[in-house]
Scaffold this motif. Structure first.
Motif, PDB file in Angstrom:
ATOM      1  N   THR A   1       0.830  -1.205   0.000  1.00 32.65           N
ATOM      2  CA  THR A   1       0.000   0.000   0.000  1.00 32.65           C
ATOM      3  C   THR A   1       0.860   1.249   0.000  1.00 32.65           C
ATOM      4  OG1 THR A   1      -1.774  -1.151   1.168  1.00 32.65           O
ATOM      5  CG2 THR A   1      -1.793   1.247   1.262  1.00 32.65           C
ATOM      6  N   VAL A   2       1.927   1.244   0.795  1.00 29.65           N
ATOM      7  CA  VAL A   2       2.832   2.388   0.830  1.00 29.65           C
ATOM      8  C   VAL A   2       3.481   2.582  -0.544  1.00 29.65           C
ATOM      9  CG1 VAL A   2       4.932   3.322   1.872  1.00 29.65           C
ATOM     10  CG2 VAL A   2       3.244   2.142   3.303  1.00 29.65           C
ATOM     11  N   ALA A   3       3.912   1.481  -1.169  1.00 35.07           N
ATOM     12  CA  ALA A   3       4.558   1.577  -2.481  1.00 35.07           C
ATOM     13  C   ALA A   3       3.630   2.185  -3.516  1.00 35.07           C
ATOM     14  CB  ALA A   3       5.034   0.193  -2.921  1.00 35.07           C
ATOM     15  N   ILE A   4       2.356   1.785  -3.503  1.00 32.30           N
ATOM     16  CA  ILE A   4       1.405   2.335  -4.467  1.00 32.30           C
ATOM     17  C   ILE A   4       1.214   3.829  -4.230  1.00 32.30           C
ATOM     18  CG2 ILE A   4      -1.018   2.288  -5.188  1.00 32.30           C
ATOM     19  CD1 ILE A   4      -0.928  -0.765  -4.536  1.00 32.30           C
ATOM     20  N   SER A   5       1.094   4.231  -2.977  1.00 30.39           N
ATOM     21  CA  SER A   5       0.892   5.645  -2.666  1.00 30.39           C
ATOM     22  C   SER A   5       2.103   6.493  -3.048  1.00 30.39           C
ATOM     23  CB  SER A   5       0.583   5.820  -1.180  1.00 30.39           C
ATOM     24  OG  SER A   5      -0.642   5.214  -0.848  1.00 30.39           O
ATOM     25  N   LEU A   6       3.306   5.980  -2.754  1.00 30.11           N
ATOM     26  CA  LEU A   6       4.507   6.765  -3.034  1.00 30.11           C
ATOM     27  C   LEU A   6       4.899   6.714  -4.502  1.00 30.11           C
ATOM     28  CD1 LEU A   6       6.795   5.924   0.037  1.00 30.11           C
ATOM     29  CD2 LEU A   6       5.217   7.845  -0.260  1.00 30.11           C
ATOM     30  N   ASN A   7       4.849   5.524  -5.096  1.00 29.67           N
ATOM     31  CA  ASN A   7       5.401   5.367  -6.443  1.00 29.67           C
ATOM     32  C   ASN A   7       4.388   5.583  -7.556  1.00 29.67           C
ATOM     33  OD1 ASN A   7       8.029   4.919  -5.632  1.00 29.67           O
ATOM     34  ND2 ASN A   7       7.699   2.720  -5.358  1.00 29.67           N
ATOM     35  N   LYS A   8       3.144   5.791  -7.187  1.00 29.63           N
ATOM     36  CA  LYS A   8       2.155   6.203  -8.189  1.00 29.63           C
ATOM     37  C   LYS A   8       1.695   7.627  -7.908  1.00 29.63           C
ATOM     38  CE  LYS A   8      -2.096   4.990 -10.586  1.00 29.63           C
ATOM     39  NZ  LYS A   8      -2.671   6.350 -10.515  1.00 29.63           N
ATOM     40  N   ASP A   9       1.038   7.830  -6.757  1.00 25.00           N
ATOM     41  CA  ASP A   9       0.416   9.121  -6.486  1.00 25.00           C
ATOM     42  C   ASP A   9       1.445  10.222  -6.205  1.00 25.00           C
ATOM     43  OD1 ASP A   9      -2.221   8.123  -6.767  1.00 25.00           O
ATOM     44  OD2 ASP A   9      -2.061   7.205  -4.811  1.00 25.00           O
ATOM     45  N   LEU A  10       2.388   9.961  -5.295  1.00 28.25           N
ATOM     46  CA  LEU A  10       3.395  10.984  -5.004  1.00 28.25           C
ATOM     47  C   LEU A  10       4.290  11.204  -6.223  1.00 28.25           C
ATOM     48  CD1 LEU A  10       4.894  12.941  -3.239  1.00 28.25           C
ATOM     49  CD2 LEU A  10       6.071  11.031  -2.138  1.00 28.25           C
ATOM     50  N   ARG A  11       4.612  10.144  -6.945  1.00 33.06           N
ATOM     51  CA  ARG A  11       5.433  10.295  -8.148  1.00 33.06           C
ATOM     52  C   ARG A  11       4.713  11.159  -9.185  1.00 33.06           C
ATOM     53  NH1 ARG A  11       6.101   6.519 -12.930  1.00 33.06           N
ATOM     54  NH2 ARG A  11       8.039   7.168 -13.945  1.00 33.06           N
ATOM     55  N   ASP A  12       3.412  10.923  -9.394  1.00 30.02           N
ATOM     56  CA  ASP A  12       2.642  11.755 -10.326  1.00 30.02           C
ATOM     57  C   ASP A  12       2.722  13.223  -9.915  1.00 30.02           C
ATOM     58  OD1 ASP A  12       1.919   9.491 -11.677  1.00 30.02           O
ATOM     59  OD2 ASP A  12      -0.160   9.463 -10.990  1.00 30.02           O
ATOM     60  N   PHE A  13       2.566  13.471  -8.615  1.00 24.29           N
ATOM     61  CA  PHE A  13       2.599  14.833  -8.090  1.00 24.29           C
ATOM     62  C   PHE A  13       3.956  15.471  -8.342  1.00 24.29           C
ATOM     63  CE2 PHE A  13       3.768  17.628  -4.522  1.00 24.29           C
ATOM     64  CZ  PHE A  13       2.779  18.589  -4.621  1.00 24.29           C
ATOM     65  N   SER A  14       5.042  14.745  -8.074  1.00 18.94           N
ATOM     66  CA  SER A  14       6.383  15.317  -8.222  1.00 18.94           C
ATOM     67  C   SER A  14       6.715  15.598  -9.678  1.00 18.94           C
ATOM     68  CB  SER A  14       7.433  14.382  -7.605  1.00 18.94           C
ATOM     69  OG  SER A  14       7.568  13.183  -8.341  1.00 18.94           O
ATOM     70  N   ILE A  15       6.230  14.746 -10.588  1.00 14.84           N
ATOM     71  CA  ILE A  15       6.466  14.971 -12.017  1.00 14.84           C
ATOM     72  C   ILE A  15       5.747  16.236 -12.479  1.00 14.84           C
ATOM     73  CG2 ILE A  15       5.906  14.081 -14.316  1.00 14.84           C
ATOM     74  CD1 ILE A  15       6.523  11.264 -13.237  1.00 14.84           C
ATOM     75  N   LYS A  16       4.504  16.393 -12.065  1.00 15.66           N
ATOM     76  CA  LYS A  16       3.701  17.522 -12.533  1.00 15.66           C
ATOM     77  C   LYS A  16       4.077  18.822 -11.822  1.00 15.66           C
ATOM     78  CE  LYS A  16      -0.134  14.432 -13.632  1.00 15.66           C
ATOM     79  NZ  LYS A  16      -1.465  13.938 -13.224  1.00 15.66           N
ATOM     80  N   LYS A  17       4.444  18.724 -10.547  1.00 14.38           N
ATOM     81  CA  LYS A  17       4.681  19.929  -9.749  1.00 14.38           C
ATOM     82  C   LYS A  17       6.109  20.437  -9.864  1.00 14.38           C
ATOM     83  CE  LYS A  17       2.743  22.614  -6.489  1.00 14.38           C
ATOM     84  NZ  LYS A  17       1.456  23.297  -6.629  1.00 14.38           N
ATOM     85  N   ALA A  18       7.074  19.524  -9.996  1.00 17.36           N
ATOM     86  CA  ALA A  18       8.473  19.933  -9.930  1.00 17.36           C
ATOM     87  C   ALA A  18       9.350  19.329 -11.021  1.00 17.36           C
ATOM     88  CB  ALA A  18       9.048  19.561  -8.555  1.00 17.36           C
TER      89      ALA A  18
END
Length: 422
Positions: free
Chosen positions: A257-274
């Motif tokens: 669950t942590v991997a999905i949250s970090l490597n999908k959702d947080l990764r999407d955010f970091s790509i789009k935001k920064a």
């Protein structure tokens, strides 16, 4: 020689009437026609004409199945421009889900639900054999497709710019074979089914997890290593995240669950935001030698150092990481005041939602801080620490906020993320 074939096709002309057509084929000489020949000729005629059946209203999310009952698939859930579409066993993952956007005049964009990119004929080629890829949506005709409805939810799909048909080369039924365009000929390998799928919130995310991670076991530890393709034009940062619990506060969170949250959702955010492709190696689970009650005791004197208990936990974890069989040099480094150091180190500790917090700047409060350490030859200098409560409350808003400071270079307001919108 004359041959007559009583091959029957039903053509639905309205809700009330049907017409039965007997196809009579005359073959002259030694050759003869088979029922399959007639089927191919009929499909070729339809593929090269306007649609016989009305185009249906497609569901909001679809999977596109080939004649081999495999699905159009973006390999490994890639978010890269140029990733080539293949056929693969249908598994319901996000990389096999698409949205058809009706442009009018029976033209559609076909957008992958995970990458948000559009299906595209490579370089706008009109040649036979040109690959179908994904690319940033730009509205060109090489990203527009016309489905020709053959009945029974079967379609040929024609790129608008070339007028050819999507095709599985040589009628292959193998996983991994490319999808191309070819002159329309009505063969089975140019037939596709467009099927509704469940909303992506009902799709088991573990399918995406398995496609995008390698899982290793090192004694009692689980090591999860991301294997997504790098996002083009983005700076790649590979972070280390470790999960921690306590004798009086055992973890209820799954590393998956942590991997999905970090490597999908947080990764999407970091790509789009920064413009940073941030992914996390995850090691689970470490048990602290001190109890949770010690770290969260609000009466503990912080003295001059408000990070003292966070430092105590992280220092203990540096020692435990030395026992892990992992090459920490594969993590991204940055220039730190102690020399090159691991760029991103995240500590997620098990917590009880009902136990409250020790208070602002007390206990294990969510923070980004600095503490020197060495692990199997790798230098660590700063860390991020945050609570994870359970599988449905990952405190992702806090994790993203602190990642904004530690890695993405975002200020207080820029680092905030309204998790409720995800």
């Amino acid at each position: 020689m004359f041959k007559i074939f009583n091959v029957i096709h039903w053509y639905n002309l309205s809700n009330k009437y049907s017409i039965l057509i007997w196809i009579i084929s005359f073959g002259v000489g030694v050759g003869s026609c088979s029922a399959e020949d007639i089927h191919l000729r009929r499909n070729k005629d339809l593929a090269n004409s306007s649609q016989l059946y009305a185009i249906p209203n497609f569901p909001s999310k679809v999977k596109i199945a080939t004649f081999a009952d495999k699905c159009l698939d973006v390999p490994d859930g890639s978010m890269a421009n140029g990733a080539g579409l293949i056929q693969w066993d249908c598994h319901g993952g996000w990389n096999q889900q698409f949205t058809l956007e009706n442009l009018g005049d029976n033209k559609f964009n076909i957008k992958n639900d995970y990458s948000k990119k559009c299906l595209d004929t490579f370089e706008g080629s009109v040649a036979n054999g040109a690959r179908l890829i994904q690319w940033d949506c730009h509205g060109g005709t090489n990203q527009q497709f016309t489905p020709i409805h053959l009945g029974d939810n079967k379609f040929t799909i024609k790129p608008v710019h070339s007028g050819k048909c999507l095709d599985v080369p040589d009628g292959s039924q193998n996983n991994g074979d490319s999808i191309i365009q070819w002159d329309c000929h009505g063969g089975y390998n140019q037939g596709f089914s467009i099927l509704g799928t469940p909303d992506d919130t009902t799709v088991d995310p573990s399918i995406w997890f398995k496609a995008n991670h390698t899982v290793m076991v090192d004694g009692s530890r689980t090591i999860i290593i991301p294997k997504m393709e790098p996002s083009p034009g983005k700076r790649l940062v590979t972070s280390l995240t470790i999960l921690v619990d306590f004798q009086d506060m055992p973890s209820s969170i799954s590393p998956e669950t942590v991997a999905i949250s970090l490597n999908k959702d947080l990764r999407d955010f970091s790509i789009k935001k920064a413009n940073i492709d941030l992914r996390h190696v995850i090691i689970s689970t470490f048990r602290s030698s001190r109890p949770y009650s010690y770290f969260m005791d609000p009466t503990f004197p912080e003295k001059e150092n408000e990070y003292i208990r966070s430092h105590q936990l992280v220092e203990e974890l540096y020692g435990k990481l030395n026992e892990v069989n992992f090459d920490f040099s594969t993590l991204t480094l940055h220039n730190s005041w102690g020399g090159p150091a691991v760029h991103s180190f995240v500590v997620l500790f098990a917590a009880d939602k009902n136990s409250g917090r020790a208070g602002w700047a007390k206990g294990l409060w969510p923070v980004t801080s600095w503490l020197q350490g060495n692990v199997r030859g790798a230098h660590f200098s700063h860390y991020q620490i945050s609570a994870i409560v359970n599988n449905t409350d990952l405190q992702m808003g806090t994790i993203v906020h602190e990642a904004g400071h530690q890695v993405l270079g975002l200020g207080e307001e820029q680092g905030d993320w309204d998790w409720s919108k995800r």
